[in-house]
Design an enzyme around this catalytic site. Structure first.
Site, PDB file in Angstrom:
ATOM      1  N   ARG A 292       0.870  -1.177   0.000  1.00 23.88           N
ATOM      2  CA  ARG A 292       0.000   0.000   0.000  1.00 23.88           C
ATOM      3  C   ARG A 292       0.904   1.222   0.000  1.00 23.88           C
ATOM      4  O   ARG A 292       1.443   1.582   1.035  1.00 23.88           O
ATOM      5  CB  ARG A 292      -0.870  -0.033   1.260  1.00 23.88           C
ATOM      6  N   HIS A 296      -3.474   4.615   4.684  1.00 23.32           N
ATOM      7  CA  HIS A 296      -4.670   3.770   4.627  1.00 23.32           C
ATOM      8  C   HIS A 296      -5.806   4.481   3.887  1.00 23.32           C
ATOM      9  O   HIS A 296      -6.412   3.943   2.975  1.00 23.32           O
ATOM     10  CB  HIS A 296      -5.097   3.419   6.047  1.00 23.32           C
ATOM     11  N   TYR A 305       3.860   5.071  11.563  1.00 19.86           N
ATOM     12  CA  TYR A 305       4.110   3.651  11.828  1.00 19.86           C
ATOM     13  C   TYR A 305       5.011   2.947  10.811  1.00 19.86           C
ATOM     14  O   TYR A 305       5.259   1.766  10.954  1.00 19.86           O
ATOM     15  CB  TYR A 305       2.793   2.894  11.968  1.00 19.86           C
TER      16      TYR A 305
HETATM   17  C1  LIG Z   1     -15.056  -5.818  11.134  1.00 16.98           C
HETATM   18  C2  LIG Z   1     -14.206  -4.620  10.915  1.00 16.98           C
HETATM   19  N1  LIG Z   1     -13.326  -4.241  11.860  1.00 16.98           N
HETATM   20  C3  LIG Z   1     -12.586  -3.129  11.709  1.00 16.98           C
HETATM   21  C4  LIG Z   1     -12.704  -2.368  10.590  1.00 16.98           C
HETATM   22  C5  LIG Z   1     -11.887  -1.075  10.456  1.00 16.98           C
HETATM   23  N2  LIG Z   1     -10.886  -1.191   9.397  1.00 16.98           N
HETATM   24  C6  LIG Z   1     -11.122  -0.784   8.147  1.00 16.98           C
HETATM   25  S1  LIG Z   1      -9.889  -1.182   7.094  1.00 16.98           S
HETATM   26  C7  LIG Z   1      -8.985  -1.886   8.335  1.00 16.98           C
HETATM   27  C8  LIG Z   1      -7.661  -2.513   8.002  1.00 16.98           C
HETATM   28  C9  LIG Z   1      -7.815  -3.596   6.980  1.00 16.98           C
HETATM   29  O1  LIG Z   1      -6.571  -4.071   6.586  1.00 16.98           O
HETATM   30  P1  LIG Z   1      -6.401  -5.098   5.391  1.00 16.98           P
HETATM   31  O2  LIG Z   1      -7.382  -6.192   5.523  1.00 16.98           O
HETATM   32  O3  LIG Z   1      -4.980  -5.478   5.335  1.00 16.98           O
HETATM   33  O4  LIG Z   1      -6.811  -4.278   4.076  1.00 16.98           O
HETATM   34  P2  LIG Z   1      -6.151  -2.961   3.471  1.00 16.98           P
HETATM   35  O5  LIG Z   1      -6.857  -1.793   4.084  1.00 16.98           O
HETATM   36  O6  LIG Z   1      -4.710  -3.018   3.757  1.00 16.98           O
HETATM   37  O7  LIG Z   1      -6.451  -3.035   2.022  1.00 16.98           O
HETATM   38  C10 LIG Z   1      -9.654  -1.793   9.542  1.00 16.98           C
HETATM   39  C11 LIG Z   1      -9.137  -2.271  10.820  1.00 16.98           C
HETATM   40  C12 LIG Z   1     -13.620  -2.802   9.612  1.00 16.98           C
HETATM   41  N3  LIG Z   1     -13.803  -2.138   8.476  1.00 16.98           N
HETATM   42  N4  LIG Z   1     -14.349  -3.921   9.798  1.00 16.98           N
END
Ligand SMILES: Cc1ncc(C[n+]2csc(CCOP(=O)(O)OP(=O)(O)O)c2C)c(N)n1
Ligand SMILES: Cc1ncc(C[n+]2csc(CCOP(=O)(O)OP(=O)(O)O)c2C)c(N)n1
Ligand SMILES: [Mg+2]
Ligand SMILES: [Mg+2]
Lengths: 397, 366, 366, 397
Positions: A292, A296, A305
């Site tokens: 990425r 975020h 971080y």
């Molecule tokens: C059930 C749930 N818990 C927490 C979140 C908050 N949240 C949104 S994106 C994220 C990180 C996701 O990381 P990853 O699966 O690696 O996907 P990326 O964003 O890196 O594409 C979090 C914690 C959420 N959307 N859904």
């Protein structure tokens, strides 16, 4: 529904040669499930082709080479995808969009996930997969409606067989399983692409989705874009397995690793996966190693971080530059094609600027219109309350 | 054991700088004496830091609460000050976070955990309802559940879907959970410290639109108050006294109710505003005393009205103050529709106008 | 592809006999004409079988619903009649069941799924609240969710912990879900067929203590009624007419309310009993008409009272019928404590005595 | 907290020999995680000892042999456990208990799970693990309180470090993880045994618990009693993995399979697991192959879904008979010991009959007493309502 598996425990080392005989594609079941020891990579970051024995393939893991036409079409989408990501980030900075989780750096994954599918297939994306959704054919402005904040979704999932861009992590993988199951029960050969991130693999629904797909032997491809972070949390805090692809083993499924910034390898791996799934070999888990490149979302501050040096390292593995050199060296990409593609990308960017630049007036009474297929008296009452408020406001003007 | 280092083992300049800054700013606030301008975010942050200083069994964990300090920065600096053993990131799994916290509470810890947003606590619903709420009862108090589940909740920040739910009614309806929700900066500190001290599990609902609201607050005085054992549990606050009608509100709706009362005052109507503070336990006394005095009431909440905390408030007040009522108790709540997208939330949320409309309907002519 | 065979590939005598019996008994009931004595269990079972016969997109799945016919035998014989493609067991995971059903509904099916017991639906809470309830709205109706989630609920059967929760308020509070709960055998048939026909998701709450209650029912007549499009959604039933006060009840509490009314009648007090039938949508008209007529009301429900459907009923009735009320509306509900163990549930559940006590308190002297 | 794992993807087959070097206990990481190809079995169903090379062990999977004293103590608990199971089933038939999920046939697993632990360790059982709870030292009558229906639990979890007998499937595995984590943070060497069934492995919490334990490197032993059914649903509908032990791989954890009706093998495997966990090697997953000889509970009718012949097959593998022959052949078990053990079992059965035979009067006001540590005014009010009802009833008598 097909439920495969012989769970009768091999009781003894002596009696049991049967366990060794359980094979799939001519290799032992365990070798089938375990990912190749290396990620599949076909093109080096500098654009040069790797020799076959350096590509990371192993017996049971052989891949077709994408055609020139496919490569060119995919490259075009790659360029468009990058342009869209950067256009959207700009629109956010200008206050035209509320938020945008950019897939900058991950466009090769986005493009491959959409392009390997046929028309009747389905795609289940996350919030980060706007480029994949567009690549599948959904109108770019409709895709971005959710991020502009007009409504929770802007496109009709049935028009191009694309699920909503899902926020609650990994919940959509089960929807993918259900779509595949329904198709299978009707005898259709639909393949379903179910996308999620590395962090999301920790959620319970990830486990349930993979297991359901495996037990019902459904043509679902679970495609994990391992971009190394879940917001601020690095992968090492998410899993201590040798790779995320290893998670396939626990479901009796095959797992694969692929260079997620190498569009050639991605297309090869995904095309094969779709073909296998369509032919009835059940679900597959594919982990793509990517990164990425940006925070975020625009609301995040990635410098809190992770080090700039890490970002720079990945900059050197950019999927666009790599593909461009490869296709140029191959003699497929000339100036004319480059210009044509750039124009296409610019046209889409313009479409976005214009489509999202307009302030479409919102319809407050829509709040009540779509909650149920058959409306309730309570919502009618509440709708009337809001309508009368709006009427009073209007007349007070 | 280094979770703050990168894969190749080197800690990088910008990352450690951010951490150091966070620690320094936390220390600065902590040491300040006398009234200072503070956000609710900082009040909550300070409450956790103070609790962690006082009791080594207090732990903070969840998603992104460590190095990042939480997506709202409420845990900012805690990892830097208390180390990664006491403030840390977990894998991304809410049932896992709550379930692990149950085990920690069983084994002598006082976990303070963060659910990143309201709707992302739903994966933990089984752990919360079937264990957090019931463990004390089923073991006849042999196992206590001194746990705080912090939930940033409700709307008003232009958040996308799943980031704005008012989920307090689910928890308030669950026997065995206490439900707190602060509406002022000082209450942010007071109530979070009390929640952490509590041997009962507390769903600590933080109105996210108030995170950046500011107030003059004297941390030293609040600490002294805490150490003296002053309690807000089950004690509603009269946020603004009045005589003509009572506005009953909590959390994110308190400022809206206060604004409505201010507007009404200009038109010569004196509204009393009650800030419920803890939904469970509920302060029947303060609320009913006000309604008996004014004879009229409107309950205000962002959550869908149907089968909610606001329904409960109406039901209990009409039962206890029936003969004092000059008009039915009305409600101004979120509509019974999914929380809308950013551009539409304005039409969904209780507003000053909508509250004043409801007040107007309290049959003043009779 | 055989899931009904054992590991070594042979179908065994006792297993196939059980299956055959189930199919035969289902067929016998289905063909009977005229009034017959039927349990609620059989009425529900017949409703599913009829729906599956009429529409190949209706599927039944869940834990143990296939070969076993469900732990309460509500799906008995469906696998035998419709095959394992249309009635089947899933892996043991409730979020998985509901999430898969969402996908099936997206792709043209009408899933009817079973949660084995009330508290075992909690792992699916996120799927239910964040998707089942919201998919239609967020896609502006482009995706419909024609799904029925059957939940055996509430107590009265001496069940152990987690098998007796009254969880209807969680769902009723969630915008986007319809919530049905039948109290009679005929309504069991009527309402389940209507739920399956509905393009909206329905939480179908089955009072498990009424599964074995019997009634004379004419299935032929009910089928004709169904085919004529008669609807119970949003239509409360006057289960017993009366003039002095209104008892408002639903699901498992309806028989209790009726028994209380019968007892009151002996003492010369005429109580009207309303069976709410569908909690969402709610029938304000019928309920308020009754209260306007009688001037007094008691709401009865097994669930904890706090922030519940019963709170909502009180709140809306006092709002709509305030000036007709001679006394505050009272509630007889489960206490705000975790559902107790078998030997104690008697003290928890609304009883005839407790209802009569509440009726006595409706300020008759005034 | 210890987070191990190097997720930097091995990029090429050529550069990457490092992946092969990642080893644990002298074998490759993947071989460490993958369960031995066969279940560990030391004693044949007829009681004869298997030769070492027939025991199913493989490099990296070597087990200490339990001592004679340990074997005899375990056998005694086995006999007691069987007696307790059958006594309880009888009490249910007599209406003295509301329900009892018997572990008849699984007693070897029950005994081994409890006996391998030290005093400071913790056990997290399910509804079916009453015998394990008793074996750990909890008073038998207190264990059965939940099934008699007096209260939701009858013992103090802190007295013997035994969690409640948990009903919501696999939720308790996370509690086990939390207990281990708290202990580790305080520097204690507590080992936690976390039990669940085969069906339960499909739940999301199973996934989250194993992953948390692995990421935080906690001394938790996940012990799956694979008794082939989840109520009526056979294992083949639950998972199509080669074994449940294979699920360990996805967490970077080692998995093992053991004959769950062979107490000798169980003790060997579990003792080793506890030792490894205590020494800091992280969590482990153990799958024991056993069989639920009776219906799910007394309320269930197993003839609806499984053939008598299958039950008969497993009857022949009964853990008691096997252990008895083995110990007798070994000269450890003589008539005197047999009698003494039988008397012990009978004494416990008597204790149960007497303890559960009594009708302990319930205390209705207890409903309100334990909901909170600090009571609320609302519950006080409700308690008074019930008290006045009871008083009126009493005076009406
Ligand atoms: C059930 C749930 N818990 C927490 C979140 C908050 N949240 C949104 S994106 C994220 C990180 C996701 O990381 P990853 O699966 O690696 O996907 P990326 O964003 O890196 O594409 C979090 C914690 C959420 N959307 N859904
Ligand atoms: C979350 C949850 N869903 C459903 C149930 C109902 N239930 C109780 S036991 C059981 C089967 C469990 O099978 P398994 O895990 O194999 O354990 P066994 O009973 O065979 O020991 C089911 C479905 C439950 N207790 N919890
Ligand atoms: Mg990621
Ligand atoms: Mg089992």
């Amino acid at each position: 529904m097909t439920i495969h598996a012989d769970h009768s425990a091999p009781e003894t080392a002596v009696e049991d040669h049967a366990a060794d005989v359980r094979t799939k594609f001519g290799i032992s079941v365990e070798d089938y499930m375990l990912p190749a020891r290396h990620q599949i990579q076909m093109v080096n970051p500098d654009g040069s082709l790797r020799s076959h024995d350096e590509q990371g393939t192993e017996p049971g893991h052989e891949y077709p080479t994408p055609s020139d036409a496919e490569l060119m079409a995919a490259y075009e989408q790659l360029v468009v995808g990058r342009r869209v990501n950067d256009q959207n980030s700009a629109l956010v900075r200008q206050g035209r969009m509320a938020v945008y989780p950019s897939s900058h750096g991950q466009e090769a994954c986005q493009v491959a996930a959409a392009m390997c599918l046929s028309e009747g297939d389905w795609l289940f994306p996350t919030y980060r997969d706007a480029v994949a959704v567009m690549t599948r054919g959904v109108d770019p402005v409709e895709v971005m409606t959710i991020f502009r904040g007009d409504w929770h979704g802007g496109y009709d999932p049935k028009e191009h067989n694309v699920g909503i861009q899902c926020t609650p992590l990994t919940t959509q993988l089960l929807h993918a399983v259900g779509v595949a199951h329904a198709a299978k029960l009707r005898g259709e050969d639909t393949v379903v692409m179910a996308m999620c991130g590395d962090g999301a693999t920790s959620e319970g629904d990830f486990h349930e989705a993979l297991n359901f797909a495996a037990v019902f032997h459904l043509p679902v491809i679970f495609f994990v874009q391992n971009n190394k972070y879940a917001i601020s949390v690095p992968l090492s805090h998410q899993s201590v397995a040798p790779s995320l692809a290893h998670k396939a083993v626990g479901y009796g499924m095959a797992g694969e690793r692929v260079d997620g910034n190498d569009l050639v390898a991605l297309l090869a791996v995904m095309d094969r996966a779709v073909k296998l799934a369509r032919e009835g070999s059940g679900p597959l888990l594919i982990e793509a190693h990517t990164y990425r490149m940006q925070a975020h979302t625009n609301a995040d501050d990635a410098t809190r971080y992770r080090p700039d040096s890490e970002v720079a390292e990945w900059q050197a593995k950019d999927p666009l530059a790599r593909m461009k050199s490869y296709l140029t060296d191959k003699g497929l990409l000339d100036d004319e094609a480059t210009n044509r593609i750039a124009e296409h990308a610019e046209a889409v960017a313009t479409q976005l600027r214009e489509g999202l630049g307009e302030d479409v007036p919102v319809q407050p009474l829509d709040l009540f219109k779509y909650v149920f297929a058959k409306p309730t008296p309570q919502l009618k009452e509440q709708s009337e309350l809001l309508a009368s408020e709006l009427a009073r406001e209007e007349s007070a003007k | 054991m280094t979770v703050t280092t990168t894969a190749n083992g080197t800690t990088t300049a910008n990352v450690s700088a951010a951490t150091a800054n966070a620690a320094a700013s936390a220390a600065a606030t902590a040491e300040a004496t006398g009234p200072q301008s503070l956000t609710m975010a900082k009040a909550l942050n300070t409450a956790m830091a103070d609790a962690m200083r006082n009791d080594p069994s207090v732990l903070v964990f969840g998603e992104d609460v460590g190095m990042l300090g939480g997506v709202f920065r409420i845990t900012d600096g805690l990892m830097a000050e208390f180390g990664e053993q006491r403030c840390f990131d977990t894998p991304l799994a809410e049932s896992g976070i709550v379930g692990m916290a149950v085990g920690m509470a069983i084994n002598g810890m006082r976990p303070v955990i963060e659910m990143q947003f309201d709707a992302f606590a739903y994966p933990a619903f089984e752990q919360i309802v079937s264990h957090v709420a019931k463990m004390h009862n089923r073991t006849k108090g042999k196992l206590k559940m001194p746990m705080v589940i912090r939930v940033p909740y409700a709307g008003g920040i232009g958040g996308v879907e799943h980031h704005c739910d008012s989920s307090e009614s689910y928890y308030a309806h669950t026997a065995g959970l206490k439900v707190y929700t602060p509406a002022t900066v000082a209450d942010g500190y007071r109530m979070l410290r009390e929640a952490i001290d509590s041997d009962d599990p507390v769903m600590f609902m933080e109105p996210k639109k108030l995170y950046w609201s500011k107030d003059q607050v004297d941390l030293g005085a609040l600490r002294a108050e805490h150490d003296a054992g002053t309690s807000t549990e089950g004690r509603a606050a009269v946020a603004r006294p009045g005589t003509d009608a009572t506005l009953i509100a909590y959390g994110p709706s308190v400022p809206t109710a206060l604004a409505a009362a201010a507007a009404a005052a200009e038109e010569g109507r004196s509204l009393e505003v009650i800030d419920v503070r803890t939904l469970v336990p509920f302060d029947d006394e303060t609320v009913c005393a006000s309604v008996r005095k004014t004879g009229r009431a409107v309950v205000i909440a962002e959550a869908h009205g149907f089968a909610s905390v606001s329904s409960e408030i109406v039901a209990r007040v009409q039962e206890r103050a029936f003969h004092y009522l000059a008009a039915p108790i009305l409600r101004v709540t979120g509509f019974d529709v999914p929380f809308p997208s950013p551009k539409l939330e304005h039409y969904y949320l209780p507003s000053v106008d909508r509250i004043l409309d409801a007040v107007d309907e309290l049959q003043w002519e009779d």
